[in-house]
Design a protein around this motif. Structure first.
Motif, PDB file in Angstrom:
ATOM      1  N   LEU A   4      21.297  13.294  -4.217  1.00 34.95           N
ATOM      2  CA  LEU A   4      22.447  14.046  -4.724  1.00 34.95           C
ATOM      3  C   LEU A   4      22.940  13.522  -6.067  1.00 34.95           C
ATOM      4  CD1 LEU A   4      24.653  16.169  -4.397  1.00 34.95           C
ATOM      5  CD2 LEU A   4      25.897  14.543  -2.942  1.00 34.95           C
ATOM      6  N   TYR A   7      20.598  14.428  -8.885  1.00 35.14           N
ATOM      7  CA  TYR A   7      20.679  15.847  -9.215  1.00 35.14           C
ATOM      8  C   TYR A   7      21.917  16.138 -10.062  1.00 35.14           C
ATOM      9  CZ  TYR A   7      21.574  20.831  -8.694  1.00 35.14           C
ATOM     10  OH  TYR A   7      21.850  22.142  -8.952  1.00 35.14           O
ATOM     11  N   LYS A  29      30.929  18.310  -2.630  1.00 38.08           N
ATOM     12  CA  LYS A  29      30.611  19.012  -1.389  1.00 38.08           C
ATOM     13  C   LYS A  29      29.181  19.541  -1.433  1.00 38.08           C
ATOM     14  CE  LYS A  29      35.239  20.721  -0.114  1.00 38.08           C
ATOM     15  NZ  LYS A  29      36.032  21.945   0.164  1.00 38.08           N
ATOM     16  N   VAL A  30      28.510  19.487  -0.284  1.00 35.62           N
ATOM     17  CA  VAL A  30      27.183  20.080  -0.117  1.00 35.62           C
ATOM     18  C   VAL A  30      27.298  21.113   0.998  1.00 35.62           C
ATOM     19  CG1 VAL A  30      24.767  19.698   0.465  1.00 35.62           C
ATOM     20  CG2 VAL A  30      26.010  17.975  -0.865  1.00 35.62           C
ATOM     21  N   ASN A  31      27.080  22.369   0.628  1.00 32.97           N
ATOM     22  CA  ASN A  31      27.198  23.478   1.585  1.00 32.97           C
ATOM     23  C   ASN A  31      28.555  23.464   2.295  1.00 32.97           C
ATOM     24  OD1 ASN A  31      24.544  24.315   0.969  1.00 32.97           O
ATOM     25  ND2 ASN A  31      23.706  22.856   2.446  1.00 32.97           N
ATOM     26  N   VAL A  35      30.650  15.101   1.005  1.00 25.83           N
ATOM     27  CA  VAL A  35      29.668  14.032   1.165  1.00 25.83           C
ATOM     28  C   VAL A  35      30.185  12.793   0.443  1.00 25.83           C
ATOM     29  CG1 VAL A  35      27.323  13.277   0.604  1.00 25.83           C
ATOM     30  CG2 VAL A  35      27.730  15.630   1.333  1.00 25.83           C
ATOM     31  N   ILE A  42      19.233  16.508  -1.260  1.00 26.78           N
ATOM     32  CA  ILE A  42      19.560  17.932  -1.231  1.00 26.78           C
ATOM     33  C   ILE A  42      18.381  18.750  -1.758  1.00 26.78           C
ATOM     34  CG2 ILE A  42      22.039  17.575  -1.436  1.00 26.78           C
ATOM     35  CD1 ILE A  42      20.274  18.704  -4.506  1.00 26.78           C
ATOM     36  N   ASP A  47      20.530  24.535  -1.554  1.00 27.42           N
ATOM     37  CA  ASP A  47      21.827  23.975  -1.195  1.00 27.42           C
ATOM     38  C   ASP A  47      22.890  24.343  -2.226  1.00 27.42           C
ATOM     39  OD1 ASP A  47      20.971  22.766   1.160  1.00 27.42           O
ATOM     40  OD2 ASP A  47      20.346  20.936   0.118  1.00 27.42           O
ATOM     41  N   LYS A  48      24.127  24.514  -1.744  1.00 28.06           N
ATOM     42  CA  LYS A  48      25.265  24.831  -2.616  1.00 28.06           C
ATOM     43  C   LYS A  48      26.020  23.533  -2.902  1.00 28.06           C
ATOM     44  CE  LYS A  48      29.552  27.550  -2.656  1.00 28.06           C
ATOM     45  NZ  LYS A  48      30.415  28.444  -1.842  1.00 28.06           N
ATOM     46  N   ILE A  49      26.027  23.126  -4.152  1.00 29.98           N
ATOM     47  CA  ILE A  49      26.645  21.861  -4.559  1.00 29.98           C
ATOM     48  C   ILE A  49      27.912  22.153  -5.369  1.00 29.98           C
ATOM     49  CG2 ILE A  49      26.249  19.609  -5.612  1.00 29.98           C
ATOM     50  CD1 ILE A  49      24.215  20.367  -3.425  1.00 29.98           C
TER      51      ILE A  49
END
Length: 238
Positions: A4, A7, A29-31, A35, A42, A47-49
């Motif tokens: 994460l 990225y 936040k992840v999805n 976190v 991820i 995935d929605k970051i």
């Protein structure tokens, strides 16, 4: 799958170290789930970051810039005092870039800026610290014994400095012009070192970082690094 923090740095959110701080503070936040642990992997495609509620899109084009910073500019992206920022000089650059390390408000010279978080992390990590060379005008002219103290390490409030290279370039009236190369990045290090030997800094300019040199770049101007320079820079932090 990708870590994460890597990225986020690759997406230009901030340096990897700063991204780790954002995660630890619960800002990521992840999805839809916060976190806070490091090392979470991820899927960038699915995935929605989110960071502070803002959706992070796929990484933008990497940009690597060299700026000849003038005096009177801060190297932070925000300044409570409203002083000019180095990013104000980057006309025509669409990507959000970050300074690699800092130069003091009254210090001029070579400053790298990039949106490549991995390169920023590598260049500022003690393991990969590049030699940084400064041309320094100091009050008075240091004698040989004082110059030798730089090579042995100087005791500052935050510990003894790593050995530095120093030479007297010339005399400028009653003052001296030195060339100093350091291999660490403490806050106001050059200024504090010179004060320790009794010769306060009057003017300070960084002229090189590792293999990169200003080489005639005008004050206040910037340029993109060449492909060869970028390749060499990336290899230097692996």
């Amino acid at each position: 799958m990708e870590r994460l923090q890597k990225y986020l740095a690759r997406a230009g959110v901030a340096s990897r170290r700063s991204c780790e701080e954002l995660i630890a503070r619960g800002m990521v936040k992840v999805n839809g789930e916060i976190v806070t642990e490091m090392g979470v992997k991820i899927d960038p495609d699915n995935d929605k970051i989110q960071v502070r509620g803002k959706l992070i899109t796929k990484p933008e084009k990497k940009v690597y810039l060299m700026l000849n910073k003038p005096k009177g500019y801060v190297t932070t992206l925000k300044d409570p005092q409203g002083r000019p920022k180095v990013t104000d000089l980057l006309t025509g650059i669409e990507q959000r870039v970050y300074p690699v390390g800092r130069l003091d408000f009254d210090t001029e010279g070579l400053l790298l800026l990039t949106n490549d978080g991995d390169v920023t992390y590598g260049l500022t990590h003690p393991k990969h610290e590049l030699g940084k060379t400064y041309v320094v005008t100091v009050k008075g002219v240091p004698d040989r014994d004082k110059l030798n103290r730089f090579a042995k390490g100087l005791r500052l409030a935050d510990g003894i400095t790593a050995p530095a290279k120093v030479r007297l370039v010339r005399k400028k009236g009653n003052n001296g012009v030195l060339e100093i190369t350091i291999y660490e990045g403490r806050n106001r290090q050059i200024r504090r070192m010179c004060e320790t030997v009794g010769h306060p800094v009057l003017e300070l300019k960084r002229v090189s970082m590792g293999f990169l040199r200003l080489d005639g770049l005008e004050e206040g101007k910037f340029r993109h690094l060449t492909k060869e320079e970028i390749s060499k820079l990336i290899k230097s932090v692996k």
